[in-house]
Design an enzyme around this catalytic site. Sequence first.
Site, PDB file in Angstrom:
ATOM      1  N   GLY A   6       9.912   2.918  -6.551  1.00 29.51           N
ATOM      2  CA  GLY A   6       9.172   2.027  -5.661  1.00 29.51           C
ATOM      3  C   GLY A   6       9.756   2.114  -4.258  1.00 29.51           C
ATOM      4  N   GLY A   9       7.823   1.062  -0.950  1.00 28.78           N
ATOM      5  CA  GLY A   9       7.343  -0.316  -0.768  1.00 28.78           C
ATOM      6  C   GLY A   9       8.046  -1.027   0.380  1.00 28.78           C
ATOM      7  N   GLN A  10       7.671  -2.302   0.588  1.00 24.63           N
ATOM      8  CA  GLN A  10       8.257  -3.064   1.705  1.00 24.63           C
ATOM      9  C   GLN A  10       9.778  -3.160   1.540  1.00 24.63           C
ATOM     10  OE1 GLN A  10       7.643  -7.315   1.609  1.00 24.63           O
ATOM     11  NE2 GLN A  10       8.226  -7.566   3.745  1.00 24.63           N
ATOM     12  N   ASP A  32       8.424   7.350  -5.910  1.00 27.29           N
ATOM     13  CA  ASP A  32       7.278   6.420  -5.842  1.00 27.29           C
ATOM     14  C   ASP A  32       6.040   7.146  -6.365  1.00 27.29           C
ATOM     15  OD1 ASP A  32       7.009   3.599  -3.786  1.00 27.29           O
ATOM     16  OD2 ASP A  32       5.344   4.368  -4.994  1.00 27.29           O
ATOM     17  N   ILE A  33       4.989   6.361  -6.615  1.00 29.07           N
ATOM     18  CA  ILE A  33       3.758   6.944  -7.173  1.00 29.07           C
ATOM     19  C   ILE A  33       3.084   7.829  -6.125  1.00 29.07           C
ATOM     20  CG2 ILE A  33       2.301   4.973  -6.495  1.00 29.07           C
ATOM     21  CD1 ILE A  33       1.989   6.826  -9.842  1.00 29.07           C
ATOM     22  N   ASP A  51       5.414   8.276 -11.803  1.00 23.25           N
ATOM     23  CA  ASP A  51       4.625   7.182 -12.375  1.00 23.25           C
ATOM     24  C   ASP A  51       5.520   6.513 -13.412  1.00 23.25           C
ATOM     25  OD1 ASP A  51       1.373   6.978 -14.074  1.00 23.25           O
ATOM     26  OD2 ASP A  51       3.053   5.569 -13.924  1.00 23.25           O
ATOM     27  N   TYR A 141       1.370 -11.645 -12.165  1.00 23.98           N
ATOM     28  CA  TYR A 141       2.614 -11.160 -11.555  1.00 23.98           C
ATOM     29  C   TYR A 141       3.784 -12.062 -11.946  1.00 23.98           C
ATOM     30  CZ  TYR A 141       5.991 -10.492  -7.701  1.00 23.98           C
ATOM     31  OH  TYR A 141       7.128 -10.287  -6.946  1.00 23.98           O
ATOM     32  N   LYS A 145       6.999 -11.262 -14.297  1.00 24.73           N
ATOM     33  CA  LYS A 145       8.383 -11.373 -13.802  1.00 24.73           C
ATOM     34  C   LYS A 145       9.209 -12.305 -14.699  1.00 24.73           C
ATOM     35  CE  LYS A 145       8.470  -8.596 -10.250  1.00 24.73           C
ATOM     36  NZ  LYS A 145       9.330  -7.390 -10.258  1.00 24.73           N
TER      37      LYS A 145
END
Length: 316
Positions: A6, A9-10, A32-33, A51, A141, A145
């Site tokens: 990931g 991402g941010q 990452d994807i 993935d 989500y 989590k």
Amino acid sequence: KILVIGACGQLGTELTLELRKLYGNAQVIAADIAISQHTALAESGPFEILDVLDRHHLADLAYKYEFTQIYHLAAVLSATGEKRPKFTWKINMKGLENILDLTLEKGIAKVYWPSSIAVFGPNTPRHYTPQHTIMDPNTVYGISKLTGERFCEYYANRYKLDIRSLRYPGLIGYKALPGGGTTDYAVDIFHKAVEGQPYECYLAENTYLPMMYMPDALKATLDLMHAPAEKIKIRSSYNVTAMSFSPAEVAASIRSSIPNFEITYKPDYRQQIAASWPESINDSVAQQDWNWQPDYDLPRMTQDMLENLQKQKAGL
Ligand code: VAH
């Protein structure tokens, strides 16, 4: 070696940059994807398209790089998650399961996995939410989590794996855009402000949420990961926070530098998500166990965000 899943991402973008600064570019494999917002990651060190549902490719990468740590950041966030509940559950749960199984099979020494204030729900005490309390998340989500926290704690205790986690509040930074969260407004608003445009906020003006500036998120993550294992008493996920603010408050903070900045409010489906989350977090357990202490409050974050976005805009 460290694998960051990931990495585009941010949070992943900034964590990968920080880890490469600390350990050297070649020691940190970014995965990452897709190479989305940050090709710089592929230029500054090893990059793999991955993935998280592909267990065989994961095993191949473990063989190729022999990494001893994994930062598993890949997930579908809260707002996007509500549009694609089954896909979100699959990516978030199957992805984590694959990482935990790989960790067990290969004896990966240390794993970081992010949780979120999204694990709390409408019946959780919303003010100064404690480490141990009622947790009834009502987003896919948040449910993923919370389940992930239970699984991480189970694997850590049963198989003696060193898995560590933080319940992040909303994260704000200027180096990478957020991807589908409910707290993304707190990043978008700064971009609009430096572009001299008004901001239409999808949350109501007095929606208080726990937030953290990205330098503090990186500090919390690395302080946690560098702490001696015996100090880590919580193997589900630690509450951490730096501040709480509402859209009206961050707009006022921006106006102290950009006086004519305007905001309007048009709450959408994300208002219900935000309303189910805490307004403030009690992170005293993180303070006790590994000396957690944030550096940025709202005024200091606002100044740093505006300065850096204005530099980016000027192409500096
Ligand atoms: C989201 N930014 O909004 C993420 C985070 C606490 C919020 O989990 O979904």
